[in-house]
Enzyme design. Structure first.
Site: not given
Length: 592
Positions: A120, A122, A124-125, A205, A223, A256, A346, A425
């Site tokens: 999966i 994301p 964002t990156n 998320g 997450g 993150c 965050e 991570l």
């Protein structure tokens, strides 16, 4: 009248069907990949990295254009991090066949690929994470199916196409790299649940991570971070501030592990504040913080996607806050952490909450509070020249990456530290994850262990026999000879004890015949079994079986036939339980 289906339900059905088909395709490719040599696997990984590196800028521009998140220059660096630094780290790894020998313990370790990876990715990156996950999966001889974030399908698809073309050109089977083109939540959930999928690599998320862990498969889910940065009184303040701002503004804070809060030791608080202002930070007042919080933080205490990955100046303008044109980061001085302090979440953008504490002990507690509010187990940083204080933070903080005197963003992924280079991570037990590691091909391997005897075992049965010296094994130390077996129990007493033990397990001694201690199946071991009618014996095409294991029973159930066993047959416990459940046994009476 036929029921009408909505366009969304049609998309869901298409996505589900695609997930099933790609999982089956990947499974077939994995069966081939699993037999590849180390040389063939390394050639594929080499080709993929070589193809991705020249495309780093093109991938970065696609990602920013499609998602609206981040900075092109920083995304280029992240793409190169995956195609070069991650590649250089995994390239020497042995992932095929014998990967280790421990002569002192006489253990041989053999690598086996996990299987099909559901990855999966994301928004964002997107491109750097896709590059990284494809590289580590193929290095581990695992086929992969990518499920892109719906807001980043085009850029992730482009990465997959480039990597797939390079991999197939180097000999990878078709289906080694797969990607979903119609992506919905239902389709992604279906992919994770497919039986062909062996392991899930989920980055996103908390909802996504929880879904991954509830899919009934092994999963590496990562997450949110909400990483704090503590600036202790012995720190080089100028460098510490530079590092924090560098980490927070890198790709506009979408990683993150980027800093989300600054905790400052009181003796250097004024100096630190001045240094932040000198390096482009804007400290907001109470009214300005309230205005930003109303737009940035949703009712669910999540960052507003419309402001994620945007610059500090852009965010201020949208929130009606006037700031200098050269502002790099917004600062929110706060007195606490939690729901009453919305900007302590965050934030995924260049905004830092800011705290002052009286000493490192109070700073330690404040950092714990921040991590507990959405970053447990992830990352934090400390800026200090006091090794004892640094160690105390390492010992007591609920974070598995404590980055020292470096930007948390860069240090956590292994860009500026010696940590394993990775874009996923683990947050360990603190964060509800299965591992605290930076994920690498090692996490996509299962390890077989061939273990030779090093400590001879002497059982009570050895008292009846002669010590066995054991064979010599070339290349591994030979086990020491066992000591002479002691004598004691008589043969008659031993025979009686065997009969008693077997009787307690459902076997009874043979009543006639010359062989002492022979056993037969008792009525308990075949309860629920049919008897072959007297005089008819076994069916002409089936000889009574003398031994039955679980696999025999499964095959009989699949074929819809009975298993004829002799009364003397040995039936394994698992076979007996399964056979009784499905009534597949027929006992042929023993007629001597």
């Amino acid at each position: 009248m036929e029921p009408q289906t909505s366009p969304q339900s049609d998309r869901d059905l298409t996505s589900i069907a695609e997930a099933r088909a790609l999982a089956r395709r990947a499974r077939q490719a994995w069966l081939e990949l699993a037999e590849f040599s180390q040389e063939r696997i390394d050639a594929i990984v080499d080709a993929m990295a070589a193809a991705a590196t020249p495309q780093a800028e093109a991938f970065a521009r696609l990602a920013v254009e499609e998602t609206g998140y981040g900075v092109v220059e920083d995304k280029i660096e992240k793409n190169l991090f995956s195609s070069q630094k991650v590649y250089n780290f995994i390239r020497p790894m042995k992932t095929v066949g014998v990967v280790a020998r421990y002569e002192d313990r006489r253990v041989i370790e053999i690598a086996e690929p996990f299987g099909v990876v559901a990855a999966i990715v994301p928004s964002t990156n997107p491109t750097s994470t896709a590059l990284y996950k494809i590289l580590i999966s193929l290095k581990a001889r695992c086929a992969i199916v990518l499920s892109p974030h719906p807001a980043a399908v085009k850029c992730i698809t482009r990465v997959a196409e480039v990597m797939d073309e390079a991999a197939r050109g180097a000999g990878a089977p078709p289906g080694a790299i797969n990607w979903m083109s119609t992506v919905t939540l239902e389709g992604t959930q279906e992919l994770m649940k497919q039986r062909e999928v062996a392991v899930i690599l989920a980055t996103g998320g908390m909802g996504l991570v929880r879904a991954a862990y509830s899919a009934g498969k092994p999963a590496y889910g990562v997450g949110p971070g909400n990483a704090p940065a503590f600036i202790e009184r012995t720190a080089n303040v100028k460098k510490a501030v530079h590092d924090v701002i560098t980490g927070k503004t890198f790709d506009n804070g979408v990683l993150c592990s980027s800093e989300n809060s600054v905790v400052v030791d009181e003796p250097i608080a004024e100096e630190t504040r001045r240094e932040f202002q000198a390096q482009g930070a804007y400290f907001m007042n109470k009214a300005e913080m309230d205005a930003v919080a109303r737009l940035l933080v949703t009712a669910q205490r999540l960052p507003n996607p419309a402001l994620v990955g945007k610059s500090a100046v852009y965010i201020a303008e949208k929130c009606g806050v006037s700031v200098p044109a050269d502002t790099r980061v917004l600062m929110a001085p706060l007195d606490g952490v939690g729901r009453d302090f919305p900007l302590s979440i965050e934030k995924l953008c260049p905004l830092l909450s800011y705290y002052v504490v009286k000493d490192w002990r109070e700073g330690c507690e404040r950092c714990k509070q921040i991590l507990r509010y959405g970053g447990m187990g992830h990352t934090m940083s400390i800026h200090s020249q006091n090794d004892q204080v640094i160690l105390e933070f390492g010992l007591h903080k609920p974070a598995f990456r404590i980055v020292v005197n470096s930007p948390a963003t860069h240090g956590s992924v292994g860009l500026s530290t010696g940590l394993d280079p990775a874009m996923t991570l683990g947050c360990g037990g603190f964060g509800g994850n299965i591992t605290s590691d930076n994920i690498s091909p090692r996490h996509l391997l299962n390890i077989k262990r061939v273990a030779y005897e090093v400590t001879p075992v002497v059982s009570r049965w050895d008292r009846m026999g002669t010590a066995y010296p054991g064979p010599k094994t070339p290349g591994l130390p030979n086990a020491p000879a066992r000591p002479p077996a002691p004598t004691g129990i008589s043969a008659e007493s031993l025979s009686r004890r065997i009969d008693e033990f077997l009787g307690s397990r459902g076997f009874k001694p043979e009543s006639t015949g010359s062989r002492s201690g022979a056993v037969q199946v008792s009525s308990r071991s075949t309860s629920g079994a049919d008897q072959v009618p007297s005089g008819r014996g076994s069916p002409p095409d089936q000889k009574p079986l003398e031994f039955v294991c679980e696999e025999d029973v499964r095959l009989a159930i699949q074929a819809g036939r009975k298993l004829v066993v002799s009364e003397r047959a040995i039936v394994t416990p698992a076979a007996r339980d399964l056979g009784e459940q499905h009534r597949v046994f027929a006992v042929d009476p023993w007629r001597g």
